[in-house]
Scaffold this active site. Structure first.
Site, PDB file in Angstrom:
ATOM      1  N   ARG A  44       0.668  -1.074  -0.045  1.00  0.00           N
ATOM      2  CA  ARG A  44      -0.015  -0.114   0.014  1.00  0.00           C
ATOM      3  C   ARG A  44       0.961   1.255   0.012  1.00  0.00           C
ATOM      4  O   ARG A  44       0.450   2.249  -0.427  1.00  0.00           O
ATOM      5  CB  ARG A  44      -1.006  -0.172   1.306  1.00  0.00           C
ATOM      6  CG  ARG A  44      -1.816   1.112   1.213  1.00  0.00           C
ATOM      7  CD  ARG A  44      -2.952   0.610   2.318  1.00  0.00           C
ATOM      8  NE  ARG A  44      -3.749   1.624   2.899  1.00  0.00           N
ATOM      9  CZ  ARG A  44      -4.854   2.398   2.292  1.00  0.00           C
ATOM     10  NH1 ARG A  44      -5.395   1.643   1.445  1.00  0.00           N
ATOM     11  NH2 ARG A  44      -5.647   3.547   2.828  1.00  0.00           N
ATOM     12  N   VAL A  99      -6.300   7.687  -1.242  1.00  0.00           N
ATOM     13  CA  VAL A  99      -6.643   6.336  -1.306  1.00  0.00           C
ATOM     14  C   VAL A  99      -7.549   5.962  -0.202  1.00  0.00           C
ATOM     15  O   VAL A  99      -7.316   6.280   1.052  1.00  0.00           O
ATOM     16  CB  VAL A  99      -5.082   5.474  -0.850  1.00  0.00           C
ATOM     17  CG1 VAL A  99      -5.201   4.235  -0.885  1.00  0.00           C
ATOM     18  CG2 VAL A  99      -3.877   6.113  -1.855  1.00  0.00           C
ATOM     19  N   SER A 100      -8.449   5.177  -0.505  1.00  0.00           N
ATOM     20  CA  SER A 100      -9.766   5.027   0.303  1.00  0.00           C
ATOM     21  C   SER A 100      -9.060   4.066   1.555  1.00  0.00           C
ATOM     22  O   SER A 100      -8.301   3.513   1.496  1.00  0.00           O
ATOM     23  CB  SER A 100     -10.926   4.257  -0.239  1.00  0.00           C
ATOM     24  OG  SER A 100     -11.110   5.006  -1.418  1.00  0.00           O
ATOM     25  N   ALA A 101      -9.864   4.307   2.508  1.00  0.00           N
ATOM     26  CA  ALA A 101      -9.737   3.503   3.828  1.00  0.00           C
ATOM     27  C   ALA A 101      -9.884   2.053   3.553  1.00  0.00           C
ATOM     28  O   ALA A 101     -10.747   1.585   2.717  1.00  0.00           O
ATOM     29  CB  ALA A 101     -10.756   3.920   4.783  1.00  0.00           C
ATOM     30  N   GLN A 106     -12.593  -0.395   1.236  1.00  0.00           N
ATOM     31  CA  GLN A 106     -11.951  -1.186   0.108  1.00  0.00           C
ATOM     32  C   GLN A 106     -12.258  -2.462  -0.007  1.00  0.00           C
ATOM     33  O   GLN A 106     -12.951  -3.149  -0.644  1.00  0.00           O
ATOM     34  CB  GLN A 106     -10.419  -0.910  -0.139  1.00  0.00           C
ATOM     35  CG  GLN A 106     -10.206   0.712  -0.489  1.00  0.00           C
ATOM     36  CD  GLN A 106      -8.792   0.905  -0.623  1.00  0.00           C
ATOM     37  OE1 GLN A 106      -7.973   0.450   0.101  1.00  0.00           O
ATOM     38  NE2 GLN A 106      -8.420   1.634  -1.755  1.00  0.00           N
TER      39      GLN A 106
END
Ligand SMILES: C[S@@+](CC[C@H](N)C(=O)[O-])C[C@H]1O[C@@H](n2cnc3c(N)ncnc32)[C@H](O)[C@@H]1O
Length: 404
Positions: free
Chosen positions: A41, A74-76, A80
């Site tokens: 990530r 960047v989504s949680a 996701q």
């Protein structure tokens, strides 16, 4: 020593912790867990402290507008995982993501494997340039990255029968017909949809010529811009501190509310109680889907005011009729919270009575039920909509709601 050699073990540890946390939350399938273990990530959020990158509950904001509002992130991780699960992405599928960051597309690529294909579209070239670079660095250079308005999908990469899954990762107000027309007969369209201001990630599938929800999860997202942008209307009830926002078409003339807050307060307690940690998301949805004149009351975080006593300062369900409004409140008694309703204006008593009845009905009937949404094409006449289901008209679609 090169930087990655000192950071790698730390990132791997944090990744492991994040995955364990998500597993405890029950949001992972084995396949999603494997994907989350495989994708680094940190590659998609360079320069951000690793602890933030791997925080399971928070998004990493990667761009803000001139007012400081997030426009890309960047989504949680938890969200996701939830949405990937909703999309039922499996090996060999061809999937489309709207809203790029790179990380989620990499997870998708892990899920579809070498025989599948992932295309991600973002309206912002800043975002796609970065996503393309990060995906290549992370070993996912075979993901198609497209700059364009996601409302139109991505026909140039679409398989003949349509996409097996479409996942929208920006807050949508409507279900774009351009995307609906690109969904395969057995596909899933996952959309974080605003229903009178409250957002739910809804997984939709085909049924008898319309879409019907298979699952519905609470979430929040940066709003979609471009062709399907839809802005809320805000009416300030008192200075800049207290506002009512309206998110649908049939907005009462809010200017009629001028001075309403200063009028006498009507309060009624419902006798309906919950534990402070219990969710009342189904109540929000019941009200948002059915109440004419629905609005969301919010109070500035910094404001030191007792002029309103809302359930929650960020977003409390309210209804407006002509020169009156009413909203939910709460009082605490020991370990429980009781819902109440407060109203102002000439119709306050009536509005308060209606909301009390709705809260009582929720308690007795809907609290533990599941809400489902159907999405029909805009041109569907009333007589072809399911009888008895409340209708919410959007720009391109007609939504109806039912409970099981
Ligand atoms: C939450 S971010 C996406 C996160 C990403 N999926 C990830 O890997 O975590 C939302 C993105 O949606 C994009 N967006 C907003 N409106 C859009 C539109 N109409 N079409 C395509 N992208 C859009 C924004 O530019 C932003 O980058």
């Amino acid at each position: 020593m090169p930087q990655h050699e000192t950071e790698e073990p730390n990132a791997a540890e944090l990744r492991d912790k994040m995955v364990l946390n998500l597993r405890e939350q029950g949001v992972l399938t084995n396949e999603i867990e494997n994907a989350m273990r495989a994708v680094p990530r940190e590659v998609f959020a360079p320069g951000i402290p690793l602890a933030e990158v791997y925080d399971p509950v928070d998004a990493v904001v990667t761009k803000r507008d001139e007012h400081g509002m997030a426009t890309s992130s960047v989504s949680a991780p938890w969200l996701q995982a939830v949405m990937l699960k909703q999309a039922r992405i499996g090996s060999g599928m061809r999937v489309l993501e709207i809203g790029s960051g790179g990380y989620n597309a990499a997870l998708m690529k892990e899920l579809v494997g070498p025989d599948g294909e992932v295309t991600t579209v973002d309206i912002d070239p800043f975002v796609t340039t970065r996503a393309r670079r990060f995906l290549t660095q992370g070993g996912y250079g075979n993901v198609n990255v497209v700059t364009g308005d996601g409302a139109l999908g991505a026909r140039q990469h679409m398989p003949e029968q349509g996409w097996d899954a479409i996942v929208i990762t920006a807050g949508a107000w409507d279900v774009s017909p351009g995307l609906v027309s690109q969904l395969a007969p057995e596909g899933r369209l996952v959309v974080p949809l605003r229903i009178n201001g409250f957002t739910r990630s809804i997984a939709l599938k085909w049924e008898d010529g319309h879409l019907v929800s298979e699952s519905l999860e609470e979430c929040g997202f940066v709003p979609m811009t471009g062709l399907d942008q839809h802005d809320k209307r805000l009416f300030l009830l008192h200075g800049e501190e207290i506002g009512l926002s309206f998110d649908e078409h049939d907005v009462p003339d809010p200017a009629r509310l001028t001075g309403a807050l200063e009028s006498e307060r009507t309060v009624e307690w419902t006798g309906v109680t919950i534990a402070p940690t219990d969710s009342f998301g189904t109540l929000q949805m019941q009200l948002a889907a059915t109440q004419p004149g629905f609005a969301i009351l919010s109070v500035d975080e910094q404001a030191d005011t007792t002029m309103v006593l809302p359930l929650n300062r960020r977003a409390t369900p309210a209804v407006v009729r002509d020169r009156s409004f009413a909203y939910l409140t709460k009082r605490r008694a020991g370990d429980i919270v009781e819902f109440g309703v407060i109203g102002h204006g000439p119709d306050a008593k009536d509005l308060v009575g209606n909301l009390v009845t709705t809260v009582t009905e929720w308690d007795s009937t809907y609290q533990h039920r599941t809400l489902h949404v159907r999405v029909f094409a805009k041109e569907t006449p009333d007589e072809q909509l399911p009888p008895g289901e409340p209708v919410l008209d959007k720009r391109h679609s007609r939504l109806t709601f039912f409970w099981t």
